[in-house]
Structures are given as structure tokens and as C-alpha cells.
Design an enzyme around this catalytic site. Structure first.
Site, PDB file in Angstrom:
ATOM      1  N   GLU A 137       3.583   9.816  28.061  1.00 21.36           N
ATOM      2  CA  GLU A 137       4.302  10.590  27.044  1.00 21.36           C
ATOM      3  C   GLU A 137       4.008  12.078  27.156  1.00 21.36           C
ATOM      4  O   GLU A 137       4.929  12.900  27.168  1.00 21.36           O
ATOM      5  CB  GLU A 137       3.921  10.088  25.635  1.00 21.36           C
ATOM      6  CG  GLU A 137       4.542  10.956  24.551  1.00 21.36           C
ATOM      7  CD  GLU A 137       4.429  10.395  23.141  1.00 21.36           C
ATOM      8  OE1 GLU A 137       3.737   9.382  22.942  1.00 21.36           O
ATOM      9  OE2 GLU A 137       5.055  10.980  22.242  1.00 21.36           O
ATOM     10  N   ASP A 157       1.387   5.420  26.538  1.00 24.74           N
ATOM     11  CA  ASP A 157       1.464   6.204  25.306  1.00 24.74           C
ATOM     12  C   ASP A 157       0.025   6.331  24.811  1.00 24.74           C
ATOM     13  O   ASP A 157      -0.569   5.366  24.335  1.00 24.74           O
ATOM     14  CB  ASP A 157       2.332   5.490  24.262  1.00 24.74           C
ATOM     15  CG  ASP A 157       2.625   6.394  23.075  1.00 24.74           C
ATOM     16  OD1 ASP A 157       1.857   7.345  22.856  1.00 24.74           O
ATOM     17  OD2 ASP A 157       3.630   6.147  22.372  1.00 24.74           O
ATOM     18  N   ILE A 159      -1.407   7.900  22.316  1.00 23.23           N
ATOM     19  CA  ILE A 159      -1.540   7.592  20.885  1.00 23.23           C
ATOM     20  C   ILE A 159      -0.150   7.237  20.385  1.00 23.23           C
ATOM     21  O   ILE A 159       0.712   8.111  20.246  1.00 23.23           O
ATOM     22  CB  ILE A 159      -2.095   8.779  20.065  1.00 23.23           C
ATOM     23  CG1 ILE A 159      -3.502   9.157  20.537  1.00 23.23           C
ATOM     24  CG2 ILE A 159      -2.095   8.421  18.574  1.00 23.23           C
ATOM     25  CD1 ILE A 159      -4.170  10.253  19.703  1.00 23.23           C
ATOM     26  N   ASP A 160       0.102   5.973  20.161  1.00 21.61           N
ATOM     27  CA  ASP A 160       1.376   5.599  19.551  1.00 21.61           C
ATOM     28  C   ASP A 160       1.118   5.537  18.050  1.00 21.61           C
ATOM     29  O   ASP A 160       0.299   4.751  17.576  1.00 21.61           O
ATOM     30  CB  ASP A 160       1.884   4.257  20.081  1.00 21.61           C
ATOM     31  CG  ASP A 160       3.328   4.053  19.658  1.00 21.61           C
ATOM     32  OD1 ASP A 160       4.094   5.030  19.665  1.00 21.61           O
ATOM     33  OD2 ASP A 160       3.682   2.924  19.287  1.00 21.61           O
ATOM     34  N   THR A 162       1.260   8.955  16.425  1.00 21.50           N
ATOM     35  CA  THR A 162       0.579  10.255  16.300  1.00 21.50           C
ATOM     36  C   THR A 162       0.637  10.771  14.864  1.00 21.50           C
ATOM     37  O   THR A 162      -0.344  11.325  14.354  1.00 21.50           O
ATOM     38  CB  THR A 162       1.198  11.276  17.278  1.00 21.50           C
ATOM     39  OG1 THR A 162       1.027  10.782  18.608  1.00 21.50           O
ATOM     40  CG2 THR A 162       0.531  12.629  17.167  1.00 21.50           C
ATOM     41  N   ASP A 287       6.764   4.004  24.265  1.00 22.17           N
ATOM     42  CA  ASP A 287       6.515   3.346  22.968  1.00 22.17           C
ATOM     43  C   ASP A 287       6.643   1.824  23.074  1.00 22.17           C
ATOM     44  O   ASP A 287       5.999   1.096  22.321  1.00 22.17           O
ATOM     45  CB  ASP A 287       7.533   3.809  21.913  1.00 22.17           C
ATOM     46  CG  ASP A 287       7.470   5.295  21.609  1.00 22.17           C
ATOM     47  OD1 ASP A 287       6.359   5.811  21.452  1.00 22.17           O
ATOM     48  OD2 ASP A 287       8.547   5.933  21.523  1.00 22.17           O
TER      49      ASP A 287
HETATM   50  O1  LIG Z   1       5.320   9.730  19.043  1.00 17.63           O
HETATM   51  P1  LIG Z   1       4.548   8.459  18.950  1.00 17.63           P
HETATM   52  O2  LIG Z   1       3.918   8.104  20.248  1.00 17.63           O
HETATM   53  O3  LIG Z   1       3.578   8.458  17.822  1.00 17.63           O
HETATM   54  O4  LIG Z   1       5.570   7.290  18.674  1.00 17.63           O
HETATM   55  C1  LIG Z   1       6.655   7.069  17.814  1.00 17.63           C
HETATM   56  C2  LIG Z   1       6.688   5.646  17.288  1.00 17.63           C
HETATM   57  O5  LIG Z   1       6.240   4.719  18.178  1.00 17.63           O
HETATM   58  C3  LIG Z   1       8.065   5.349  16.786  1.00 17.63           C
HETATM   59  O6  LIG Z   1       8.247   4.010  16.479  1.00 17.63           O
HETATM   60  C4  LIG Z   1       8.343   6.233  15.607  1.00 17.63           C
HETATM   61  O7  LIG Z   1       9.572   6.015  15.055  1.00 17.63           O
HETATM   62  C5  LIG Z   1       8.107   7.693  15.865  1.00 17.63           C
HETATM   63  O8  LIG Z   1       9.210   8.253  16.526  1.00 17.63           O
HETATM   64  C6  LIG Z   1       6.840   7.976  16.632  1.00 17.63           C
HETATM   65  O9  LIG Z   1       6.862   9.288  17.005  1.00 17.63           O
HETATM   66 MG   LIG Z   2       4.720   6.426  20.933  1.00 18.65          MG
END
Ligand SMILES: O=P(O)(O)O[C@H]1[C@H](O)[C@@H](O)[C@H](O)[C@H](O)[C@@H]1O
Ligand SMILES: [Mg+2]
Length: 345
Positions: A137, A157, A159-160, A162, A287
Site C-alpha cells: 500500500e 497492507d 496497517i489495514d 489506519t 485490503d
Molecule cells: O487504508 P486502510 O489500509 O486502513 O484500509 C481501508 C479499509 O480496509 C477499508 O475497508 C475502509 O473502507 C477504508 O477505506 C480503509 O482506508
Molecule cells: Mg487497507
């Protein structure tokens, strides 16, 4: 030519020949140069035993072509160890102030921890598997291409969730998917604050902390929980479609609508059976890459929001316990099409 690429090209050889090859590979790749353990992270051997054992079938010593798949076990063991190490970094960072930066818009957040964790993962993988490719990412945000090829590719990813991390909302995951020939081979999602290590290996099932996962058996959407997210786009047309979908689904009526704030954990919830389906438009390949394998290995299905085949680069996904629930959901979704992850700039 490196060993793994050679293996990909040797698929047509007889099983006996392949098995000899596997043995050589295991000997060379299991022992770091010099016989030391400099390429292993702390506790990697222990992690290997804990998470690899349920994932390796009893047929893994038969020398058949199914042995080919076990060449990736070494990479998966490393991914589990890296995800756990990354989780420690995330938990430590939660003790300090988090400097928040933005990417595509004011609600698309990133922190130094996202960048640090991605570097930690990619550097370590490069050291251990120098020929592998990456889609990360934060690397893509920094200008790297987002292209999925047939090469062994780590889709990361760091940190999923964030936004959750920034606010200490307790669902934050490190997500690592690994694909070969554009097919997901293994998945690791570490829910850092819950200390849950989700793992899946193609054809070998999905697990949470070593326990097998199974999707829900519920086929009636009116008895279901659906999860989704609002995403980070505030484009009025996208927001309108998101709310139209939500309204239709809520009014089926379903038992409830939820969202953990991370696509990876939402998909782990589908794989675990506590949520019947998750859908979202606007997500990215990092993601959902790992989550997609967790769902399918737990017995679930993946679909596009228009009902076609799922495409991880399309930024649209339905992940459900069954085709029945997925198709019912699709009939209520007001879809739209964000720019694909692999669109040429
Ligand atoms: O940007 P990160 O890696 O935290 O990921 C996203 C989430 O995974 C989405 O489901 C969510 O809807 C958001 O868009 C979020 O940004
Ligand atoms: Mg993510």
C-alpha cells in the site's frame, strides 16, 4: 534462474524428478548461508511449528505434483513471523502520539508506522526471497506500480484500518497475501490488538490461532449480519450509491449491518462465521488479497458487486458464506466503478 522460478517452469516433469527437486530446495532454503539463523525472526521456528502443522496435509511427503505447493510453506512461515513482529510495532506505536498524514484526500490517512511496518516486511522478504515481487500500500502511494504478474508476489497492507489505528479503535490488522500465477497461495491476517493470527493456505483450509475456520451455514439473508464500510471517498456520487445500497440492505431487513473499519478483519469475520457477508466498493487489492483466500478456504464465495467473477484489482468485492447470500446481496447493491488498481496512469 532462481529456484522458485525454475520450479514454475518444471511443472510438466514426472513426480519423482520433482520430488528430488523439492528436497534440494528444502535443504538450501531452510538453512541460511553459514548455517546460522540470521534470516529468521525471533520465534520464527516456534511460529513455524504452531501455524504450519495444521496447514500441511498428511500427503505432503508423497512426492506428487501437490508437493509443488509446499514449496511456499517456507514463505508462509516467514509471513506469519513478520506479521507478528509488525503487530508488536503497531502495539508499541499506540503508546505514543501518532503523527497523521493524508494521501488521496483529507480522510485517507497514513502514519509513519504504516510506512515503517511496510519497510520492515518488504526488506525482510527481499533478503530472504530476493526474486519475489511486491505490491504494498505505502509503496504504491510512493509511486511504485500496482501490477499483479505471474511472479510470486507479496501483497501487503502494513496497517489495514489506519483510521482505527489513529484513533486507537481496536481493530487493526497486518495483511499479507501471496500470489503465484495470479492465484492466491497463502494468506496471513494478524489482528494485532486482539492477538488473532488468521492464516490460510490454498487447498488446506483457513485457521485462527491454529483453529479451523468455517463460514456460517445461514442461507436466509433476513437472519444475517452484513458488514461493509463507508470507505475514504467523499465523492458525492459514490457516497450516494453507498447510502442507497445500505438503505436497501438494511430494509430487506437483515439482522444488522456492521463494519470493523478494516476490510481484512471484515473478511476474517466472514471466514469465522460471525458475519454472513461483507461487501465494499473502493477497497484496494492490498485490503482484500489475504482476506479473499481466508474466506474461500473457510468455505465461502467471492463475487463482484455486479454478480460476475471477483477481480482483486477492480476495487469491488462481495465475500459471503454462500452463493445464495452473495447473489441476494448483489441484487441490492448500487454499484459504481472506481479507477482500477492496475489502471495505467
Ligand atoms: O487504508 P486502510 O489500509 O486502513 O484500509 C481501508 C479499509 O480496509 C477499508 O475497508 C475502509 O473502507 C477504508 O477505506 C480503509 O482506508
Ligand atoms: Mg487497507
Amino acid at each position: 534462474m532462481d529456484v522458485e522460478n525454475a520450479v514454475l517452469e518444471l511443472c510438466s516433469l514426472p513426480a519423482q524428478v520433482l520430488w528430488s527437486f523439492v528436497c534440494v530446495y528444502r535443504t538450501t532454503c531452510r538453512s541460511p548461508p553459514g548455517g546460522g539463523s540470521t534470516l529468521l525472526l525471533d520465534n520464527e521456528e516456534e511460529e513455524t511449528r504452531k501455524y504450519a502443522e495444521p496447514l500441511i496435509g498428511s500427503d505432503c511427503r508423497q512426492g506428487s505434483t501437490s508437493e509443488m505447493a509446499d514449496l511456499w510453506q517456507n514463505a508462509m512461515d516467514h509471513a506469519v513471523a513478520l506479521a507478528r513482529r509488525a503487530g508488536e510495532v503497531v502495539r508499541e506505536a499506540l503508546q505514543d502520539d501518532r503523527k497523521v498524514m493524508t494521501k488521496s484526500c483529507s480522510v485517507d490517512l497514513v502514519t509513519q508506522t504504516d510506512q515503517k511496518v511496510e519497510q520492515l516486511i518488504i526488506q525482510s522478504v527481499k533478503e530472504k526471497f530476493p526474486t519475489h515481487s511486491f505490491i504494498g500500500e505505502e509503496s504504491v502511494a510512493a509511486g511504485e506500480a500496482c501490477v499483479l504478474t505471474d511472479c510470486p508476489t507479496w501483497i501487503v497492507d502494513p496497517i489495514d484500518g489506519t483510521t482505527n489505528f489513529v484513533h486507537a479503535f481496536p481493530f487493526v490488522a497486518v495483511s499479507i497475501g501471496f500470489s503465484v500465477n495470479r492465484q492466491m497461495e497463502f494468506a496471513v491476517v494478524y489482528s494485532c490488538l486482539e492477538d488473532k493470527m488468521y492464516t490460510a493456505r490454498r487447498g488446506k483450509g483457513a485457521f485462527c490461532n491454529g483453529e479451523p475456520l468455517q463460514v456460517s451455514g445461514q442461507e436466509d439473508i433476513k437472519q444475517s449480519i452484513i458488514s461493509t464500510e463507508f470507505g475514504s471517498s467523499r465523492d458525492p456520487e459514490a457516497v450516494e450509491k453507498i447510502f442507497l445500497s445500505l438503505r436497501s440492505i438494511l430494509c430487506i431487513p437483515v439482522h444488522g449491518v456492521r463494519g470493523a473499519g478494516t476490510a481484512a478483519i471484515n473478511m476474517c469475520h466472514v471466514a469465522s462465521g460471525c458475519v454472513e457477508a461483507y461487501y465494499e466498493v473502493g477497497i484496494h487489492v492490498w485490503d482484500v488479497a489475504a482476506g479473499s483466500l481466508l474466506v474461500s478456504e473457510a468455505g465461502g464465495v467471492l463475487m463482484d458487486v455486479d454478480g460476475g467473477a471477483a477481480d482483486l484489482m477492480s476495487r469491488r468485492i462481495v465475500a459471503a458464506n454462500s452463493r445464495t447470500i452473495a447473489e441476494r446481496l448483489v441484487s441490492e447493491i448500487h454499484s459504481f466503478s472506481p479507477l482500477r488498481d492496475d489502471a495505467t496512469p
